[in-house]
Scaffold this motif. Structure first.
Motif, PDB file in Angstrom:
ATOM      1  N   VAL A 130      -0.833 -22.152  12.504  1.00  0.00           N
ATOM      2  CA  VAL A 130       0.199 -21.196  12.098  1.00  0.00           C
ATOM      3  C   VAL A 130       0.705 -20.469  13.334  1.00  0.00           C
ATOM      4  CG1 VAL A 130       0.680 -19.111  10.778  1.00  0.00           C
ATOM      5  CG2 VAL A 130      -0.770 -20.902   9.792  1.00  0.00           C
ATOM      6  N   ASP A 131       1.930 -20.767  13.739  1.00  0.00           N
ATOM      7  CA  ASP A 131       2.555 -20.039  14.841  1.00  0.00           C
ATOM      8  C   ASP A 131       3.934 -19.524  14.443  1.00  0.00           C
ATOM      9  OD1 ASP A 131       3.944 -22.400  14.714  1.00  0.00           O
ATOM     10  OD2 ASP A 131       3.276 -23.159  16.660  1.00  0.00           O
ATOM     11  N   GLU A 132       4.283 -19.681  13.167  1.00  0.00           N
ATOM     12  CA  GLU A 132       5.553 -19.149  12.685  1.00  0.00           C
ATOM     13  C   GLU A 132       5.460 -17.626  12.566  1.00  0.00           C
ATOM     14  OE1 GLU A 132       4.564 -22.648   9.815  1.00  0.00           O
ATOM     15  OE2 GLU A 132       3.490 -21.323  11.196  1.00  0.00           O
ATOM     16  N   ASP A 133       6.500 -16.920  12.943  1.00  0.00           N
ATOM     17  CA  ASP A 133       6.517 -15.468  12.805  1.00  0.00           C
ATOM     18  C   ASP A 133       7.532 -15.002  11.764  1.00  0.00           C
ATOM     19  OD1 ASP A 133       8.879 -16.005  14.081  1.00  0.00           O
ATOM     20  OD2 ASP A 133       8.395 -14.921  15.931  1.00  0.00           O
ATOM     21  N   LYS A 134       8.095 -15.944  11.006  1.00  0.00           N
ATOM     22  CA  LYS A 134       9.074 -15.576   9.990  1.00  0.00           C
ATOM     23  C   LYS A 134       8.408 -14.952   8.777  1.00  0.00           C
ATOM     24  CE  LYS A 134      12.904 -17.467   7.251  1.00  0.00           C
ATOM     25  NZ  LYS A 134      13.715 -18.671   6.934  1.00  0.00           N
ATOM     26  N   TRP A 135       7.178 -15.357   8.490  1.00  0.00           N
ATOM     27  CA  TRP A 135       6.460 -14.841   7.323  1.00  0.00           C
ATOM     28  C   TRP A 135       5.166 -14.168   7.767  1.00  0.00           C
ATOM     29  CZ3 TRP A 135       8.380 -19.987   7.218  1.00  0.00           C
ATOM     30  CH2 TRP A 135       9.523 -20.166   6.406  1.00  0.00           C
ATOM     31  N   PRO A 136       4.674 -13.207   6.984  1.00  0.00           N
ATOM     32  CA  PRO A 136       3.403 -12.543   7.321  1.00  0.00           C
ATOM     33  C   PRO A 136       2.261 -13.555   7.371  1.00  0.00           C
ATOM     34  CG  PRO A 136       4.581 -11.315   5.624  1.00  0.00           C
ATOM     35  CD  PRO A 136       5.320 -12.613   5.797  1.00  0.00           C
ATOM     36  N   SER A 137       1.318 -13.316   8.258  1.00  0.00           N
ATOM     37  CA  SER A 137       0.187 -14.237   8.379  1.00  0.00           C
ATOM     38  C   SER A 137      -1.063 -13.481   8.823  1.00  0.00           C
ATOM     39  CB  SER A 137       0.498 -15.363   9.376  1.00  0.00           C
ATOM     40  OG  SER A 137       0.721 -14.833  10.678  1.00  0.00           O
ATOM     41  N   ILE A 138      -2.193 -14.048   8.431  1.00  0.00           N
ATOM     42  CA  ILE A 138      -3.515 -13.556   8.840  1.00  0.00           C
ATOM     43  C   ILE A 138      -4.275 -14.761   9.364  1.00  0.00           C
ATOM     44  CG2 ILE A 138      -5.627 -12.385   8.122  1.00  0.00           C
ATOM     45  CD1 ILE A 138      -4.027 -11.365   5.658  1.00  0.00           C
ATOM     46  N   ARG A 139      -4.809 -14.662  10.571  1.00  0.00           N
ATOM     47  CA  ARG A 139      -5.539 -15.776  11.172  1.00  0.00           C
ATOM     48  C   ARG A 139      -6.972 -15.326  11.434  1.00  0.00           C
ATOM     49  NH1 ARG A 139      -2.533 -18.327  16.097  1.00  0.00           N
ATOM     50  NH2 ARG A 139      -3.513 -20.240  15.290  1.00  0.00           N
ATOM     51  N   ARG A 146      -4.946  -3.776   2.468  1.00  0.00           N
ATOM     52  CA  ARG A 146      -6.290  -3.824   1.888  1.00  0.00           C
ATOM     53  C   ARG A 146      -6.880  -5.227   1.974  1.00  0.00           C
ATOM     54  NH1 ARG A 146      -9.128   0.602   1.384  1.00  0.00           N
ATOM     55  NH2 ARG A 146     -10.396  -0.445  -0.186  1.00  0.00           N
ATOM     56  N   ILE A 147      -6.031  -6.233   1.821  1.00  0.00           N
ATOM     57  CA  ILE A 147      -6.495  -7.610   1.967  1.00  0.00           C
ATOM     58  C   ILE A 147      -7.027  -7.843   3.379  1.00  0.00           C
ATOM     59  CG2 ILE A 147      -5.723 -10.014   2.046  1.00  0.00           C
ATOM     60  CD1 ILE A 147      -3.841  -9.347  -0.301  1.00  0.00           C
ATOM     61  N   VAL A 148      -6.276  -7.375   4.380  1.00  0.00           N
ATOM     62  CA  VAL A 148      -6.725  -7.528   5.767  1.00  0.00           C
ATOM     63  C   VAL A 148      -8.041  -6.787   5.982  1.00  0.00           C
ATOM     64  CG1 VAL A 148      -6.184  -7.014   8.174  1.00  0.00           C
ATOM     65  CG2 VAL A 148      -4.389  -7.859   6.644  1.00  0.00           C
ATOM     66  N   PHE A 149      -8.131  -5.554   5.463  1.00  0.00           N
ATOM     67  CA  PHE A 149      -9.361  -4.761   5.617  1.00  0.00           C
ATOM     68  C   PHE A 149     -10.565  -5.499   5.035  1.00  0.00           C
ATOM     69  CE2 PHE A 149     -12.230  -1.853   3.298  1.00  0.00           C
ATOM     70  CZ  PHE A 149     -12.861  -1.255   4.385  1.00  0.00           C
ATOM     71  N   PHE A 150     -10.380  -6.072   3.853  1.00  0.00           N
ATOM     72  CA  PHE A 150     -11.496  -6.791   3.236  1.00  0.00           C
ATOM     73  C   PHE A 150     -11.891  -8.007   4.062  1.00  0.00           C
ATOM     74  CE2 PHE A 150     -13.007 -10.196   0.429  1.00  0.00           C
ATOM     75  CZ  PHE A 150     -14.155  -9.596  -0.065  1.00  0.00           C
ATOM     76  N   LEU A 151     -10.910  -8.768   4.518  1.00  0.00           N
ATOM     77  CA  LEU A 151     -11.200  -9.985   5.274  1.00  0.00           C
ATOM     78  C   LEU A 151     -11.896  -9.687   6.600  1.00  0.00           C
ATOM     79  CD1 LEU A 151      -7.897 -11.970   4.643  1.00  0.00           C
ATOM     80  CD2 LEU A 151     -10.121 -12.345   3.562  1.00  0.00           C
ATOM     81  N   MET A 152     -11.757  -8.476   7.104  1.00  0.00           N
ATOM     82  CA  MET A 152     -12.439  -8.086   8.337  1.00  0.00           C
ATOM     83  C   MET A 152     -13.935  -7.871   8.114  1.00  0.00           C
ATOM     84  SD  MET A 152      -9.651  -5.404   9.887  1.00  0.00           S
ATOM     85  CE  MET A 152     -10.676  -4.927  11.272  1.00  0.00           C
ATOM     86  N   ASN A 153     -14.371  -7.865   6.858  1.00  0.00           N
ATOM     87  CA  ASN A 153     -15.751  -7.499   6.554  1.00  0.00           C
ATOM     88  C   ASN A 153     -16.566  -8.609   5.896  1.00  0.00           C
ATOM     89  OD1 ASN A 153     -16.093  -4.385   7.052  1.00  0.00           O
ATOM     90  ND2 ASN A 153     -14.066  -4.639   6.162  1.00  0.00           N
ATOM     91  N   ILE A 154     -16.061  -9.842   5.896  1.00  0.00           N
ATOM     92  CA  ILE A 154     -16.781 -10.901   5.198  1.00  0.00           C
ATOM     93  C   ILE A 154     -17.363 -11.909   6.185  1.00  0.00           C
ATOM     94  CG2 ILE A 154     -15.322 -10.664   3.160  1.00  0.00           C
ATOM     95  CD1 ILE A 154     -13.953 -13.274   3.962  1.00  0.00           C
ATOM     96  N   VAL A 206      -3.328 -10.567  12.902  1.00  0.00           N
ATOM     97  CA  VAL A 206      -2.375 -10.382  11.811  1.00  0.00           C
ATOM     98  C   VAL A 206      -0.958 -10.336  12.356  1.00  0.00           C
ATOM     99  CG1 VAL A 206      -4.076  -9.150  10.413  1.00  0.00           C
ATOM    100  CG2 VAL A 206      -2.545  -7.857  11.890  1.00  0.00           C
ATOM    101  N   ASN A 207      -0.026 -10.696  11.503  1.00  0.00           N
ATOM    102  CA  ASN A 207       1.387 -10.674  11.869  1.00  0.00           C
ATOM    103  C   ASN A 207       2.219 -10.183  10.695  1.00  0.00           C
ATOM    104  OD1 ASN A 207       3.965 -11.520  13.274  1.00  0.00           O
ATOM    105  ND2 ASN A 207       4.004 -12.956  11.550  1.00  0.00           N
ATOM    106  N   ASP A 208       2.949  -9.104  10.899  1.00  0.00           N
ATOM    107  CA  ASP A 208       3.958  -8.628   9.945  1.00  0.00           C
ATOM    108  C   ASP A 208       3.373  -8.309   8.574  1.00  0.00           C
ATOM    109  OD1 ASP A 208       6.531  -7.822   9.372  1.00  0.00           O
ATOM    110  OD2 ASP A 208       7.164  -9.791   8.644  1.00  0.00           O
ATOM    111  N   ILE A 209       2.156  -7.773   8.539  1.00  0.00           N
ATOM    112  CA  ILE A 209       1.551  -7.366   7.267  1.00  0.00           C
ATOM    113  C   ILE A 209       2.205  -6.069   6.806  1.00  0.00           C
ATOM    114  CG2 ILE A 209      -0.581  -6.576   6.167  1.00  0.00           C
ATOM    115  CD1 ILE A 209      -0.419  -9.582   6.634  1.00  0.00           C
ATOM    116  N   ARG A 210       2.609  -6.027   5.543  1.00  0.00           N
ATOM    117  CA  ARG A 210       3.380  -4.893   5.048  1.00  0.00           C
ATOM    118  C   ARG A 210       2.753  -4.324   3.772  1.00  0.00           C
ATOM    119  NH1 ARG A 210       9.456  -7.603   5.253  1.00  0.00           N
ATOM    120  NH2 ARG A 210       9.440  -8.203   7.467  1.00  0.00           N
ATOM    121  N   GLY A 211       2.748  -3.028   3.666  1.00  0.00           N
ATOM    122  CA  GLY A 211       2.360  -2.381   2.418  1.00  0.00           C
ATOM    123  C   GLY A 211       0.868  -2.195   2.253  1.00  0.00           C
TER     124      GLY A 211
END
Length: 537
Positions: A189-198, A218-226, A208-213
């Motif tokens: 995934v190297d596209e920056d047109k859509w939000p992404s989490i790697r 919260r999804i990113v926060f959870f994924l940082m802890n698994i 992360v890229n372009d995460i909104r709201g």
């Protein structure tokens, strides 16, 4: 933020709209594990979420890999027959239809578990989501650790229906061939047109890229802890205390409670050793972490795990007068990986208030001798794990509450999960209080024993197993049962083992059956008057 007690007219929460989380990655990179864990967490927060797996859909309609054309998993367009291409497109179209059907039926988040390894494929599904007003987030799982990859293959792939009946080594070799074919066509995934989490190595690093709201954050926060390390989680009630049925009385264990704590230690260590043997795991380097609340009956139940012998009375430190004579039984075990300093064992007050005890970290040989055969154990006290506060109902039986507070009782019976008695906590309040503990539960990589109160165990079990909130107050958690929970990529396996009978479990005369007058430590934790669900844990 646990499930809110309200919903919007649209049924969507946090003004986040509808979100399609689209996994990306080579096979055996932990995508299924991440997908199921995220689904569990979002459902706990009240978000209508579903994992839709392309592999599960294909197996449902075509069966295992033995029933597929030999070129089904070959990605090169010119290398597949026309019949195989038509079959793959049919499966893909049918699976994607499930996604749009779920959104149209009121769902808010779909986790699409598939490889999605080319830019063209990701562009197609993103444009379809955009046309329907659905936010898309690409979730890429990358892994360059061969140990993790092999562990994923052994733990998930060879036990899946695709390889049922296969020799394990043949299954691993076949799956490696599938991975090598995917690697030839995979595009990160190297596209920056859509939000992404790697995610790298299932939580080692995250980009992360372009995460909104709020919800996407919260999804990113959870994924940082698994993580996806294999571990077992055990739950057990605390032992009987001298003063039961009182929230305010933070009393010590009764003699029966100390006996219970010793039996709990023996059973947990025995069960854990058998589990290692069954799975072919060398448990010598694995530590057992024990969480308790700050209540005396809870953290004192864990004390035997820090000892090598018991007192002549059969239980450790039941009274302050025996503290000094018992201190010689506390052992110095294997060194802690954190090398934390523990208060001197010659100080009884430090031992009686162990905010963070690690039996593996004492460096003072004057108070004990290293015993290689002893398990590595760490006890951590967590005040957030205190039992539910009964408020003005403290010390009252359900019959007394019904008589003295008839109006409150009627409201309570209508909704045992959400109703809050005067100056008390509801189960919803308790779940909100426990959310940081649940995140720590996801982070913990060692085997974990939670010695707690019935209300707390109910909430944590409901989170792990995925029970609806309405069923939480009615889950029976018996003193004398050890509940074993094993998180896996395709779900959570749980079973209960009975190991002890005594006060609070059987009648005072030992005639069998529950001791109805002494079953829960405070009546707010009793299941009487609460919605019966028929759920057995």
């Amino acid at each position: 933020m646990v499930a809110p007690l309200y919903t919007t007219d649209s049924g969507l929460l946090f003004h986040a709209g509808k979100i399609l989380v689209c996994t990306v990655g080579l096979p055996a990179r932990g995508k299924t594990h991440i997908s199921r864990a995220l689904e569990r967490y979002l459902r706990w927060t009240g978000v209508k979420t579903q994992v839709i797996s392309l592999g599960d859909y294909r197996r449902k309609f075509l069966g295992s890999a033995q029933n597929l054309p030999p070129d089904y998993f070959t990605l090169g367009t010119g290398e597949k027959s026309e019949a195989t291409m038509v079959l793959r497109q049919k499966i893909l179209t049918g699976c994607e239809k499930l996604i749009w059907d779920f959104f149209n039926s009121g769902g808010q988040v779909v986790v699409y578990d598939a490889n999605n390894g080319t830019r063209e494929k990701r562009r197609e599904i993103a444009e379809k989501a955009d046309r329907q007003g659905i936010h898309i987030v690409f979730l890429e799982s990358m892994c360059d650790n061969e140990d993790i990859i092999l562990s994923n293959i052994r733990g998930v792939k060879i036990s899946s229906p695709d390889y049922r009946g296969w020799d394990s080594e043949q299954a691993i070799a076949d799956y490696y061939r599938r991975i090598r074919d995917h690697e030839q066509h995979y595009q990160p995934v190297d596209e920056d047109k859509w939000p992404s989490i790697r995610i790298v190595n299932v939580g080692e690093r995250i980009m992360v890229n372009d995460i909104r709201g709020y919800l996407q954050s919260r999804i990113v926060f959870f994924l940082m802890n698994i993580h996806n390390r294999f571990r077992t989680i055990y739950f057990a009630r605390s032992g009987q205390s001298l003063i039961e049925h009182s929230y305010k009385a933070d009393s010590d264990l009764s003699p029966a409670g100390w006996d219970y704590s010793e039996r709990l230690k023996e059973f947990v260590l025995d069960r854990r050793a058998k589990s290692f043997e069954q799975r072919g795991i060398d448990g010598s380097d694995r530590r057992l972490v024990i969480w308790t609340s700050a209540r005396r009956r809870a953290h004192h139940t864990a004390w035997p795990f820090l000892t090598t012998t018991a007192t002549p009375a059969g239980h450790p430190v039941p009274h302050s007068s025996s503290t000094h004579s018992h201190l010689a039984t506390v052992s110095t075990l294997a060194p802690s990986i954190e090398d934390q300093v523990v208060p001197s064992l010659s100080d009884p007050s430090a031992l009686r208030d162990p905010k963070r005890q690690d039996s593996a970290s004492s460096q003072s040989s004057a108070h004990g001798t290293f015993h290689p055969s002893q398990p590595r154990v760490k006890v951590i006290e967590k005040p957030q794990m205190a039992e539910i506060n009964p408020g003005v109902w403290d010390g009252l039986t359900p019959e007394q509450v019904r008589r003295f507070f008839p109006d409150e009782w009627e409201r309570f019976v209508r909704d045992p999960y959400a109703y809050r008695a005067p100056r008390a906590e509801s189960y919803h309040d308790l779940c909100v209080r426990l959310e940081p503990i649940l995140i720590e539960l996801e982070r913990e990589k060692e085997d974990l024993l939670i010695v707690g109160h019935a209300s707390v165990i109910r909430c944590m079990l409901a989170y792990l197993i995925g029970l609806p909130q309405s069923e939480i107050p009615a889950i029976e958690v018996a003193r004398g049962d050890l509940i074993e929970v094993v998180p896996t990529s395709y779900g959570v396996h749980s079973q209960a083992f009975h190991f002890w009978d005594g006060p609070g479990r059987k009648g005072e005369e030992g005639k069998g059956g529950k001791d109805e007058s002494n079953f829960y430590e405070n009546y707010a934790e009793d299941t009487r008057g609460k919605r019966k669900t028929g759920v057995e844990v």
